[in-house]
Design a protein around this motif. Structure first.
Motif, PDB file in Angstrom:
ATOM      1  N   GLY A 106       0.785  -1.234   0.000  1.00 13.73           N
ATOM      2  CA  GLY A 106       0.000   0.000   0.000  1.00 13.73           C
ATOM      3  C   GLY A 106       0.811   1.275   0.000  1.00 13.73           C
ATOM      4  O   GLY A 106       1.418   1.645  -0.993  1.00 13.73           O
ATOM      5  N   GLU A 107       0.863   1.945   1.154  1.00 18.61           N
ATOM      6  CA  GLU A 107       1.486   3.266   1.270  1.00 18.61           C
ATOM      7  C   GLU A 107       3.007   3.241   1.373  1.00 18.61           C
ATOM      8  O   GLU A 107       3.643   4.289   1.277  1.00 18.61           O
ATOM      9  N   ALA A 108       3.605   2.070   1.567  1.00 18.83           N
ATOM     10  CA  ALA A 108       5.068   1.997   1.688  1.00 18.83           C
ATOM     11  C   ALA A 108       5.714   2.377   0.357  1.00 18.83           C
ATOM     12  O   ALA A 108       5.285   1.934  -0.697  1.00 18.83           O
ATOM     13  N   LYS A 109       6.739   3.211   0.438  1.00 16.27           N
ATOM     14  CA  LYS A 109       7.484   3.603  -0.760  1.00 16.27           C
ATOM     15  C   LYS A 109       8.576   2.560  -1.006  1.00 16.27           C
ATOM     16  O   LYS A 109       9.580   2.524  -0.305  1.00 16.27           O
ATOM     17  N   ILE A 110       8.337   1.705  -1.995  1.00 19.94           N
ATOM     18  CA  ILE A 110       9.284   0.653  -2.362  1.00 19.94           C
ATOM     19  C   ILE A 110       9.998   1.085  -3.633  1.00 19.94           C
ATOM     20  O   ILE A 110       9.363   1.408  -4.634  1.00 19.94           O
ATOM     21  N   LEU A 111      11.319   1.111  -3.565  1.00 21.95           N
ATOM     22  CA  LEU A 111      12.118   1.645  -4.664  1.00 21.95           C
ATOM     23  C   LEU A 111      12.664   0.578  -5.606  1.00 21.95           C
ATOM     24  O   LEU A 111      12.978   0.874  -6.755  1.00 21.95           O
ATOM     25  N   HIS A 112      12.792  -0.649  -5.128  1.00 22.61           N
ATOM     26  CA  HIS A 112      13.451  -1.698  -5.921  1.00 22.61           C
ATOM     27  C   HIS A 112      12.966  -3.048  -5.425  1.00 22.61           C
ATOM     28  O   HIS A 112      12.842  -3.252  -4.214  1.00 22.61           O
ATOM     29  N   VAL A 113      12.657  -3.948  -6.347  1.00 23.42           N
ATOM     30  CA  VAL A 113      12.215  -5.299  -5.985  1.00 23.42           C
ATOM     31  C   VAL A 113      12.920  -6.295  -6.896  1.00 23.42           C
ATOM     32  O   VAL A 113      12.994  -6.094  -8.109  1.00 23.42           O
ATOM     33  N   VAL A 114      13.432  -7.361  -6.286  1.00 20.55           N
ATOM     34  CA  VAL A 114      14.056  -8.449  -7.052  1.00 20.55           C
ATOM     35  C   VAL A 114      13.462  -9.763  -6.564  1.00 20.55           C
ATOM     36  O   VAL A 114      13.460 -10.043  -5.364  1.00 20.55           O
ATOM     37  N   VAL A 115      12.953 -10.552  -7.508  1.00 18.86           N
ATOM     38  CA  VAL A 115      12.480 -11.903  -7.204  1.00 18.86           C
ATOM     39  C   VAL A 115      13.633 -12.845  -7.532  1.00 18.86           C
ATOM     40  O   VAL A 115      14.105 -12.889  -8.667  1.00 18.86           O
ATOM     41  N   ASP A 116      14.095 -13.567  -6.536  1.00 15.62           N
ATOM     42  CA  ASP A 116      15.200 -14.514  -6.722  1.00 15.62           C
ATOM     43  C   ASP A 116      14.648 -15.782  -7.361  1.00 15.62           C
ATOM     44  O   ASP A 116      14.053 -16.621  -6.694  1.00 15.62           O
ATOM     45  N   LYS A 117      14.835 -15.907  -8.669  1.00 14.65           N
ATOM     46  CA  LYS A 117      14.290 -17.039  -9.425  1.00 14.65           C
ATOM     47  C   LYS A 117      14.924 -18.364  -9.033  1.00 14.65           C
ATOM     48  O   LYS A 117      14.342 -19.413  -9.245  1.00 14.65           O
ATOM     49  N   GLN A 118      16.104 -18.331  -8.448  1.00 18.66           N
ATOM     50  CA  GLN A 118      16.816 -19.553  -8.073  1.00 18.66           C
ATOM     51  C   GLN A 118      16.473 -20.032  -6.661  1.00 18.66           C
ATOM     52  O   GLN A 118      16.820 -21.136  -6.283  1.00 18.66           O
ATOM     53  N   SER A 119      15.801 -19.197  -5.902  1.00 16.46           N
ATOM     54  CA  SER A 119      15.516 -19.511  -4.508  1.00 16.46           C
ATOM     55  C   SER A 119      14.403 -20.551  -4.397  1.00 16.46           C
ATOM     56  O   SER A 119      13.316 -20.369  -4.939  1.00 16.46           O
ATOM     57  N   ARG A 120      14.669 -21.606  -3.664  1.00 20.04           N
ATOM     58  CA  ARG A 120      13.643 -22.622  -3.414  1.00 20.04           C
ATOM     59  C   ARG A 120      12.629 -22.120  -2.395  1.00 20.04           C
ATOM     60  O   ARG A 120      11.502 -22.597  -2.341  1.00 20.04           O
ATOM     61  N   GLU A 121      13.048 -21.168  -1.569  1.00 21.38           N
ATOM     62  CA  GLU A 121      12.166 -20.627  -0.533  1.00 21.38           C
ATOM     63  C   GLU A 121      11.275 -19.510  -1.052  1.00 21.38           C
ATOM     64  O   GLU A 121      10.414 -19.026  -0.335  1.00 21.38           O
ATOM     65  N   GLY A 122      11.513 -19.036  -2.267  1.00 25.32           N
ATOM     66  CA  GLY A 122      10.718 -17.940  -2.813  1.00 25.32           C
ATOM     67  C   GLY A 122      11.143 -16.588  -2.285  1.00 25.32           C
ATOM     68  O   GLY A 122      10.304 -15.770  -1.916  1.00 25.32           O
ATOM     69  N   CYS A 123      12.440 -16.335  -2.225  1.00 25.27           N
ATOM     70  CA  CYS A 123      12.953 -15.070  -1.686  1.00 25.27           C
ATOM     71  C   CYS A 123      12.692 -13.906  -2.635  1.00 25.27           C
ATOM     72  O   CYS A 123      12.881 -14.008  -3.841  1.00 25.27           O
ATOM     73  N   VAL A 124      12.256 -12.816  -2.031  1.00 25.01           N
ATOM     74  CA  VAL A 124      12.062 -11.556  -2.743  1.00 25.01           C
ATOM     75  C   VAL A 124      12.785 -10.490  -1.938  1.00 25.01           C
ATOM     76  O   VAL A 124      12.641 -10.421  -0.720  1.00 25.01           O
ATOM     77  N   TYR A 125      13.567  -9.672  -2.620  1.00 25.90           N
ATOM     78  CA  TYR A 125      14.310  -8.597  -1.970  1.00 25.90           C
ATOM     79  C   TYR A 125      13.666  -7.271  -2.338  1.00 25.90           C
ATOM     80  O   TYR A 125      13.300  -7.047  -3.490  1.00 25.90           O
ATOM     81  N   MET A 126      13.539  -6.384  -1.344  1.00 30.87           N
ATOM     82  CA  MET A 126      12.939  -5.071  -1.563  1.00 30.87           C
ATOM     83  C   MET A 126      13.785  -4.001  -0.904  1.00 30.87           C
ATOM     84  O   MET A 126      14.280  -4.190   0.201  1.00 30.87           O
ATOM     85  N   LYS A 127      13.906  -2.899  -1.596  1.00 30.12           N
ATOM     86  CA  LYS A 127      14.550  -1.727  -1.011  1.00 30.12           C
ATOM     87  C   LYS A 127      13.470  -0.664  -0.826  1.00 30.12           C
ATOM     88  O   LYS A 127      12.767  -0.314  -1.775  1.00 30.12           O
ATOM     89  N   CYS A 128      13.347  -0.187   0.408  1.00 26.82           N
ATOM     90  CA  CYS A 128      12.348   0.831   0.721  1.00 26.82           C
ATOM     91  C   CYS A 128      13.022   2.200   0.828  1.00 26.82           C
ATOM     92  O   CYS A 128      14.233   2.300   1.036  1.00 26.82           O
ATOM     93  N   SER A 136      -0.258 -19.997  -1.034  1.00 31.02           N
ATOM     94  CA  SER A 136      -0.267 -21.049   0.007  1.00 31.02           C
ATOM     95  C   SER A 136       1.027 -21.142   0.806  1.00 31.02           C
ATOM     96  O   SER A 136       1.327 -22.177   1.402  1.00 31.02           O
ATOM     97  N   ASN A 137       1.810 -20.081   0.833  1.00 28.33           N
ATOM     98  CA  ASN A 137       3.056 -20.043   1.609  1.00 28.33           C
ATOM     99  C   ASN A 137       3.015 -18.874   2.587  1.00 28.33           C
ATOM    100  O   ASN A 137       2.616 -17.767   2.230  1.00 28.33           O
ATOM    101  N   LEU A 138       3.453 -19.147   3.820  1.00 26.76           N
ATOM    102  CA  LEU A 138       3.537 -18.109   4.831  1.00 26.76           C
ATOM    103  C   LEU A 138       4.703 -17.174   4.508  1.00 26.76           C
ATOM    104  O   LEU A 138       5.808 -17.627   4.222  1.00 26.76           O
ATOM    105  N   VAL A 139       4.458 -15.880   4.537  1.00 25.60           N
ATOM    106  CA  VAL A 139       5.481 -14.883   4.230  1.00 25.60           C
ATOM    107  C   VAL A 139       6.216 -14.503   5.516  1.00 25.60           C
ATOM    108  O   VAL A 139       5.590 -14.180   6.530  1.00 25.60           O
ATOM    109  N   THR A 140       7.536 -14.560   5.455  1.00 23.85           N
ATOM    110  CA  THR A 140       8.391 -14.138   6.562  1.00 23.85           C
ATOM    111  C   THR A 140       9.282 -13.014   6.051  1.00 23.85           C
ATOM    112  O   THR A 140       9.913 -13.149   5.005  1.00 23.85           O
ATOM    113  N   VAL A 141       9.324 -11.919   6.782  1.00 25.18           N
ATOM    114  CA  VAL A 141      10.116 -10.759   6.374  1.00 25.18           C
ATOM    115  C   VAL A 141      11.335 -10.646   7.277  1.00 25.18           C
ATOM    116  O   VAL A 141      11.226 -10.786   8.491  1.00 25.18           O
ATOM    117  N   LYS A 142      12.479 -10.403   6.661  1.00 23.48           N
ATOM    118  CA  LYS A 142      13.716 -10.163   7.407  1.00 23.48           C
ATOM    119  C   LYS A 142      14.357  -8.899   6.850  1.00 23.48           C
ATOM    120  O   LYS A 142      14.297  -8.636   5.660  1.00 23.48           O
TER     121      LYS A 142
END
Length: 99
Positions: free
Chosen positions: A24-46, A66-72
């Protein structure tokens, strides 16, 4: 929710759009979906720590495909080491139209 078809790059756009819409309101500047990640990692720069907190609260503990999202969090300097092109990203991203 139906299973994502991970052939081609269309599924990446689906993932990025879902993230941008959910944040929503979060200003996200960059997103990368790691296609090689088995865990479904997505990187975001805010744009700021405040925006990172908004994104965290919007995503952490939610479900996607159907996957629980965990943010680090990672430090900005580590993000820039991994994705140097993100240093030039200064404008917030918006979901692309599917119409």
């Amino acid at each position: 929710m139906e299973e994502l078809n991970e052939e081609g790059d269309e599924w990446i756009t689906t993932v990025v759009n879902a993230i941008l819409e959910k944040c929503g309101e979060a200003k996200i500047l960059h997103v990368v979906v790691d296609k090689q990640s088995r865990e479904g990692c997505v990187y975001m720069k805010c744009a700021s720590p405040v925006d990172a907190g908004i994104a965290y609260r919007a995503l952490h503990g939610s479900w996607f495909d159907s996957n629980l999202v965990t943010v680090k969090y990672i430090r900005e300097n580590r993000y820039l080491e991994r994705f140097p092109e993100s240093a030039n990203c200064v404008h917030p991203l918006h979901p692309t139209s599917t119409n």
